[in-house]
Write an enzyme that holds these catalytic residues in place. Structure first.
Site, short mmCIF file in Angstrom:
data_model
loop_
_atom_site.label_atom_id
_atom_site.label_comp_id
_atom_site.label_asym_id
_atom_site.label_seq_id
_atom_site.Cartn_x
_atom_site.Cartn_y
_atom_site.Cartn_z
N LYS A 88 0.81 -1.23 0.00
CA LYS A 88 0.00 0.00 0.00
C LYS A 88 0.84 1.28 0.00
O LYS A 88 0.43 2.30 -0.54
CB LYS A 88 -0.96 0.01 1.19
CG LYS A 88 -2.12 -0.96 1.01
CD LYS A 88 -3.22 -0.70 2.02
CE LYS A 88 -4.48 -1.48 1.69
NZ LYS A 88 -4.34 -2.93 2.01
N GLU A 110 -10.00 7.19 3.46
CA GLU A 110 -10.90 6.25 4.11
C GLU A 110 -10.05 5.05 4.51
O GLU A 110 -9.02 4.77 3.89
CB GLU A 110 -11.99 5.80 3.13
CG GLU A 110 -11.61 4.66 2.16
CD GLU A 110 -10.50 4.98 1.15
OE1 GLU A 110 -10.25 6.19 0.92
OE2 GLU A 110 -9.88 4.05 0.63
N SER A 377 1.61 -9.86 -0.81
CA SER A 377 1.22 -8.45 -0.72
C SER A 377 1.57 -7.80 0.62
O SER A 377 1.79 -6.59 0.69
CB SER A 377 -0.27 -8.28 -1.00
OG SER A 377 -1.03 -9.11 -0.15
#
Ligand SMILES: *Cc1c(COP(=O)(O)O)cnc(C)c1O
Length: 401
Positions: A88, A110, A377
């Site tokens: 991310k 968010e 990930s």
């Protein structure tokens, strides 16, 4: 198709399905993005942060023991080794640099499980830009550690009390705040979702995963992989590792959704497997909805995959057949999580464990020439308390049952 069309569509999917007040702010982001993408100094700054701060390029690790017996080779693309422990951060750096270039004074975001919120708070601290994070009140309770991390990093966390008090409501609130304050505020979206240009923009930041990975595969194996496997929540790590291979027709691309308790149950989070076409958070794609178009509640063991929608480019890749999508249950992901820890010494995120579970199966079907690259990930430190509880329960059942 590598770029969406002028209206932001990948085939039939995407677009800008937003209220009037958001049209101008989205157009402003798109214009700034196009200028930044054409400016080498913007990319220099992006790549400098990725190498000096995130620690890229992340390793490509051959998994010798995971999933044995099998014939094919498995390798992990190690996004879990990035600063903050997942892919991310690649995206939040790209968007924060764009915000800075646009002269915005504040970042908003968010967050559901809190992973994206932490990644935004991190880069906000690094670049000295204040951060406000909107998070469903229920999620604030459930994800206390990430809330604390965001606060340590200097961000303000706003609990959202409307609706189901989860990610969907947090997203609506962030959009509302952005519409009111777009003059000085940049909205950092956490995946390849939302209205145009976000799905495309986020993909361009995440494609660093495969731009590295392609070079590493050639260097290590002298060839490209036969198969790429990645989990799909909104779909950003998957597009991150798919994009540089799209034109290589003999590289199979596999997206793994969360089946939850099973795609034939109501407790699932697999819109590409069992959803239908509709509009969510500004774009047209597959989503889990009732016949009346109400968004359905979802379930996955993994918070990062527990989302009723999916990025529009995945809908397009599914329709065109270029990528294939499968679903893995909670139990299968949990088993793969344990197998990976015990055989490779890697504590994977529960999201990534979904990709591991499918890769394990694929490695048994493929022959010696199979070379399967799994996108790891993220790391699973965030999940171990939850897993310990689940295993504790299973243990009691075994003893008493
Ligand atoms: C958020 C998250 C995901 C899911 O998001 P995508 O946009 O689908 O990549 C997957 N893995 C980890 C570790 C995450 O934190």
């Amino acid at each position: 198709m590598h770029k969406p069309d002028e209206r932001g569509y990948f085939g039939d999917f995407g677009g800008r399905w937003v209220p009037e007040v958001l049209v101008a702010p989205l157009a402003e982001v798109e214009k700034a993005m196009n200028e930044a993408f054409g400016d080498p100094t913007y990319w220099e700054e992006f790549h400098a942060l990725l190498s000096e701060y995130v620690g890229r390029p992340s390793a490509l690790t051959v998994a010798h023991r995971f999933g044995q017996p099998r014939n094919a080779t498995i390798a992990f693309k190690r996004e879990d080794l990035n600063h903050t422990g997942a892919h991310k951060i690649n995206n939040t750096i790209g968007q924060a640099l764009l915000a800075k270039r646009m002269g915005k004074q504040r970042l908003i975001a968010e967050t559901g499980a809190g992973q994206h919120g932490v990644a935004v708070a991190t880069i906000g601290a690094k670049l000295g830009i204040p951060v406000d994070v909107y998070m469903g009140a229920v999620d604030v309770e459930r994800q206390a550690l990430n809330v604390y991390l965001m606060r340590l990093l200097g961000a303000t966390v706003h609990p959202v009390t409307g609706g189901t008090q989860t990610l969907k409501d947090a997203t609506n609130e962030a959009f509302r705040v952005w519409a009111a304050q777009c003059e000085d505020t940049f909205y950092v979206i956490g995946s390849v979702v939302g209205a145009h240009p976000y799905p495309f923009m986020v993909r361009e930041f995440q494609r660093i995963v495969c731009d590295d990975g392609r070079i590493q595969s050639q260097g290590r194996f002298g060839r490209l992989p036969t198969d790429i496997v990645a989990c799909v929540g909104g779909g950003s790590n998957a597009l991150g590792i798919f994009t540089a291979f799209i034109d290589d027709d003999n590289v199979n691309l596999w997206g793994v959704e969360a089946a939850g308790k099973g795609t034939n149950t109501a407790e699932t989070a697999a819109p590409l497997a069992v959803g239908s076409v509709g509009v969510l958070h500004g774009s047209r794609s597959f989503l889990l909805q009732t016949a009346e178009g109400q968004v359905k509640p979802t379930h996955s063991i993994s918070a990062g995959l527990d989302y009723p929608g999916v990025g529009p480019e995945h809908a397009y890749l599914k329709q065109s057949g270029r990528a294939k999508y499968v679903a893995v249950t909670d139990d299968e992901a949990l088993a793969a999580f344990h197998a990976c820890a015990a055989s490779e010494g890697i504590i994977a995120a529960l999201e990534s464990a979904h990709a591991l579970a499918y890769a394990q199966q694929l490695a048994k079907e493929r022959g010696e020439e199979g070379l399967i690259v799994v996108c790891m990930s993220g790391r699973g430190d965030k999940d171990v308390t939850q897993i310990e509880k689940l295993d504790g329960k299973a243990l009691v059942a075994e003893v008493t049952g």
